[in-house]
Design a protein around this motif. Structure first.
Motif, PDB file in Angstrom:
ATOM      1  N   PHE B 107     -90.399  -2.274  36.637  1.00 15.04           N
ATOM      2  CA  PHE B 107     -90.353  -1.189  35.660  1.00 15.04           C
ATOM      3  C   PHE B 107     -89.525  -1.622  34.453  1.00 15.04           C
ATOM      4  N   ASP B 108     -89.889  -1.077  33.305  1.00 13.23           N
ATOM      5  CA  ASP B 108     -89.145  -1.422  32.103  1.00 13.23           C
ATOM      6  C   ASP B 108     -87.760  -0.804  32.106  1.00 13.23           C
ATOM      7  N   PHE B 109     -87.669   0.402  32.644  1.00 12.62           N
ATOM      8  CA  PHE B 109     -86.378   1.088  32.594  1.00 12.62           C
ATOM      9  C   PHE B 109     -86.256   2.056  33.766  1.00 12.62           C
ATOM     10  N   VAL B 110     -85.054   2.063  34.381  1.00  9.14           N
ATOM     11  CA  VAL B 110     -84.735   3.065  35.412  1.00  9.14           C
ATOM     12  C   VAL B 110     -83.442   3.779  35.023  1.00  9.14           C
ATOM     13  N   LEU B 111     -83.524   5.106  35.018  1.00 11.41           N
ATOM     14  CA  LEU B 111     -82.365   5.956  34.762  1.00 11.41           C
ATOM     15  C   LEU B 111     -82.006   6.594  36.100  1.00 11.41           C
ATOM     16  N   ASP B 112     -80.785   6.369  36.565  1.00 14.26           N
ATOM     17  CA  ASP B 112     -80.399   6.786  37.910  1.00 14.26           C
ATOM     18  C   ASP B 112     -79.286   7.839  37.806  1.00 14.26           C
ATOM     19  N   LEU B 113     -79.490   9.011  38.438  1.00  9.88           N
ATOM     20  CA  LEU B 113     -78.642  10.180  38.202  1.00  9.88           C
ATOM     21  C   LEU B 113     -77.620  10.364  39.325  1.00  9.88           C
ATOM     22  N   HIS B 114     -76.354  10.418  38.943  1.00 14.23           N
ATOM     23  CA  HIS B 114     -75.256  10.517  39.917  1.00 14.23           C
ATOM     24  C   HIS B 114     -74.264  11.607  39.532  1.00 14.23           C
ATOM     25  N   ASN B 115     -73.493  12.017  40.535  1.00 12.15           N
ATOM     26  CA  ASN B 115     -72.324  12.879  40.306  1.00 12.15           C
ATOM     27  C   ASN B 115     -71.108  12.240  40.950  1.00 12.15           C
ATOM     28  N   THR B 116     -69.953  12.588  40.420  1.00 10.66           N
ATOM     29  CA  THR B 116     -68.684  12.165  41.005  1.00 10.66           C
ATOM     30  C   THR B 116     -67.757  13.374  41.123  1.00 10.66           C
ATOM     31  N   THR B 117     -66.835  13.303  42.082  1.00  9.00           N
ATOM     32  CA  THR B 117     -65.812  14.340  42.182  1.00  9.00           C
ATOM     33  C   THR B 117     -64.669  14.083  41.195  1.00  9.00           C
ATOM     34  N   ALA B 118     -64.705  12.943  40.511  1.00 10.65           N
ATOM     35  CA  ALA B 118     -63.680  12.625  39.516  1.00 10.65           C
ATOM     36  C   ALA B 118     -63.975  13.371  38.210  1.00 10.65           C
ATOM     37  N   GLY B 119     -62.934  13.545  37.424  1.00 14.55           N
ATOM     38  CA  GLY B 119     -63.075  14.286  36.173  1.00 14.55           C
ATOM     39  C   GLY B 119     -63.505  13.394  35.031  1.00 14.55           C
ATOM     40  N   MET B 120     -64.650  12.761  35.201  1.00  7.91           N
ATOM     41  CA  MET B 120     -65.100  11.735  34.258  1.00  7.91           C
ATOM     42  C   MET B 120     -66.024  12.259  33.167  1.00  7.91           C
ATOM     43  N   GLY B 121     -66.330  13.538  33.175  1.00  9.69           N
ATOM     44  CA  GLY B 121     -67.276  14.044  32.190  1.00  9.69           C
ATOM     45  C   GLY B 121     -68.595  13.329  32.343  1.00  9.69           C
ATOM     46  N   ALA B 122     -69.202  12.936  31.197  1.00  9.17           N
ATOM     47  CA  ALA B 122     -70.429  12.135  31.254  1.00  9.17           C
ATOM     48  C   ALA B 122     -70.044  10.677  31.091  1.00  9.17           C
ATOM     49  N   CYS B 123     -70.496   9.870  32.024  1.00 10.63           N
ATOM     50  CA  CYS B 123     -70.197   8.437  31.996  1.00 10.63           C
ATOM     51  C   CYS B 123     -71.517   7.689  32.121  1.00 10.63           C
ATOM     52  N   LEU B 124     -71.713   6.716  31.241  1.00  9.25           N
ATOM     53  CA  LEU B 124     -72.948   5.934  31.199  1.00  9.25           C
ATOM     54  C   LEU B 124     -72.636   4.586  31.822  1.00  9.25           C
ATOM     55  N   ILE B 125     -73.291   4.285  32.938  1.00  6.81           N
ATOM     56  CA  ILE B 125     -72.915   3.109  33.719  1.00  6.81           C
ATOM     57  C   ILE B 125     -73.946   2.012  33.551  1.00  6.81           C
ATOM     58  N   ALA B 126     -73.501   0.921  32.945  1.00  9.88           N
ATOM     59  CA  ALA B 126     -74.359  -0.248  32.741  1.00  9.88           C
ATOM     60  C   ALA B 126     -73.754  -1.430  33.472  1.00  9.88           C
ATOM     61  N   GLU B 127     -74.614  -2.400  33.776  1.00  7.84           N
ATOM     62  CA  GLU B 127     -74.094  -3.594  34.446  1.00  7.84           C
ATOM     63  C   GLU B 127     -73.128  -4.345  33.548  1.00  7.84           C
ATOM     64  N   SER B 128     -73.578  -4.639  32.346  1.00 12.36           N
ATOM     65  CA  SER B 128     -72.751  -5.449  31.442  1.00 12.36           C
ATOM     66  C   SER B 128     -73.182  -5.193  30.008  1.00 12.36           C
ATOM     67  N   ALA B 129     -72.367  -5.667  29.111  1.00 13.32           N
ATOM     68  CA  ALA B 129     -72.650  -5.479  27.688  1.00 13.32           C
ATOM     69  C   ALA B 129     -73.835  -6.324  27.221  1.00 13.32           C
ATOM     70  N   HIS B 130     -74.338  -7.219  28.088  1.00 15.31           N
ATOM     71  CA  HIS B 130     -75.445  -8.090  27.679  1.00 15.31           C
ATOM     72  C   HIS B 130     -76.773  -7.376  27.626  1.00 15.31           C
TER      73      HIS B 130
END
Lengths: 317, 317
Positions: B107-130
């Motif tokens: 697939f060209d792109f996968v968006l994976d939806l998670h929640n945390t019990t931490a107070g992180m607001g919205a966090c965008l999780i990528a492998e690396s800056a590359h």
């Protein structure tokens, strides 16, 4: 609880981990088992106990069925069978340790420590207003921290058999603190729970020492019924608790106010005829029970005085 | 992610329920499976997917092992065995559906939806800056709601193999929203997650239509290490996250600041030599992993421009 504590109270238990993922009580019970001195008072000693060690090790509410619903006579008196759910077997063990329920040998008092994901602050859970000793204890806890409300919730419906851990003792109370996620320990709630337990033990000490407690007017919330989430045909959630209801435990819910928000964006309104006071709003463990929140009514009633005893003799040296 | 999306992007998946008790994604995935229209855009269609249906039915993070750590080549290429953990088998299925990982068919792109019990607001999780495409998508999401921060977290350590669900696609991102207890669906987080997904799909549509995106400076948090709770000799918790650290995700933690509060009342101080930025503070699922919080460093780096494509032809009628 068919009997009353025999004054003075000698046998008290402080129980954590009745639900294995409610971490304040789990943590405190484990700590007190290593360092029981904190629970001692001159006129009695309080026993710390981890109610559901198997669920606690797995960090789950329960492994087979809800321990805090298992203290019914049907479960406690049935013949043991190897296929019994773990929590039914454990309820029988706890009934031997802390009861037997409704007997003269039962512990005088059991304090059972819980957390909820609902925004309920500190909630003191008693079976009914008829437990005068528990009502006075609630009043004492409320007066200890008037700036932080400790609401009283009466959970037992008329005619319903008691089923909780603390129902095996002659008197008892659940302490319910929230919001705290399952599996998480928050320092703020931990400090508050620890202070409430200390104040409860201090109250029993005062009572055993002969302190009299005058009659008073009690305000409490009594369970009326429960409300389920909107569901799809297959039973999945079709909507969530409305933002205007979320975190509003103990606040009045008036006819016509929104209670759910459907994924389509449509609001579902409260269609009852009278104002109710929702509690346990969006409690994680209640999704599977078909409960989005409990409806309560707000009561005010008179609690009679608790007369002073003759001072208890000091324990032998 | 060894390859890059081939412009224009045609195959996109929006995944919920990778962890079965993170309810925003579970709820949205189930809703989109009934009503997929919301995910459609003119230049591509996005497939909704429930990643771990067995854990989701049980409302648990996983049943055998963490699915979001199972997309390693060791798991994906090993010969299947009937005793394999459920999530390893499911990872292979998802690799067939969305990958194979690191192949041209992925697939060209996968968006994976998670929640945390931490107070992180919205966090965008990528492998690396590359992953330049993902960095531009993050920038787009940040500009959509500048009043609500959406921080970028780079989770992969140098030399470490990627292991997440979205690593099977050519590019991907995790959306992590919190705080939300496990097993609870909050309307406020649900609305925000839905808006972020819509904005992400809109970005892909803009890119497919030929929009160019200029170079920019990105601020992100990169994982350095993890810190465990203080433990007793038997491995139980001996302290909790300090009140001064709780709910302070992404804020600087300076040497000498308190990080834990022991049950004895003693504070444990941060003894590192430099300022770090803790994230996933007090995440419920990380207790068993031996993680009280992750330490990150704050980076600023340049992301090159994403050139505009020739406009994509309209799909055949």
């Amino acid at each position: 609880m068919c009997s009353r504590p025999e004054p003075p109270l000698r046998h008290v238990a402080v129980v954590g981990g009745t639900h294995g993922n409610e971490m304040s009580g789990v943590y405190l019970a484990r700590y007190w088992l290593r360092a029981p001195g904190e629970l001692q008072r001159p006129s009695f000693s309080a026993v710390p106990m981890l109610a559901n060690p198997v669920a606690t090790a797995a960090c789950r509410r329960y492994v087979d069925c809800d321990l805090n619903r298992a203290f019914t006579s049907a479960f406690l008196t049935a013949r043991a069978h190897p296929d019994d759910p773990y929590e039914v077997t454990r309820a029988r063990e706890l009934n031997q340790l802390l009861g037997p329920k409704a007997s003269g040998q039962a512990f005088d008092f059991v304090l059972d420590l819980h957390n909820t994901t609902a925004g309920m602050g500190a909630c003191l859970i008693a079976e009914s207003a008829h437990d005068v000793f528990a009502m006075h204890l609630c009043r004492h806890l409320q007066l200890q921290s008037p700036e932080l409300p400790s609401r009283v919730f009466l959970y037992q419906l008329p005619g319903e058999e008691s089923y909780s851990v603390h129902s095996v003792a002659k008197s008892g109370l659940g302490l319910e603190l929230g919001p705290q996620p399952q599996g998480v320990l928050r320092a703020d709630l931990l400090v508050r729970m620890r202070a409430l337990v200390a104040a409860a033990l201090d109250f029993i000490q005062l009572f055993n020492q002969g302190t009299a407690f005058p009659a008073f007017e009690m305000e409490a919330y009594r369970k009326v019924s429960s409300v389920d989430f909107p569901r799809t045909e297959t039973g999945d959630l079709a909507g969530t608790v409305h933002p205007q209801l979320q975190d509003r435990d103990f606040e009045p819910l008036r006819p016509g106010a929104p209670i759910f928000q459907m994924c389509s964006g449509k609001d579902v309104l409260y269609e009852g005829e009278s104002t109710v006071y929702p509690v346990f709003i969006n409690e994680a463990a209640y999704y599977e029970k078909g409960i989005a929140f409990l409806q309560t009514e707000k009561l005010t009633f008179s609690v009679p005085a608790l007369p002073g005893l003759a001072p208890a003799p000091s324990p032998a040296p």
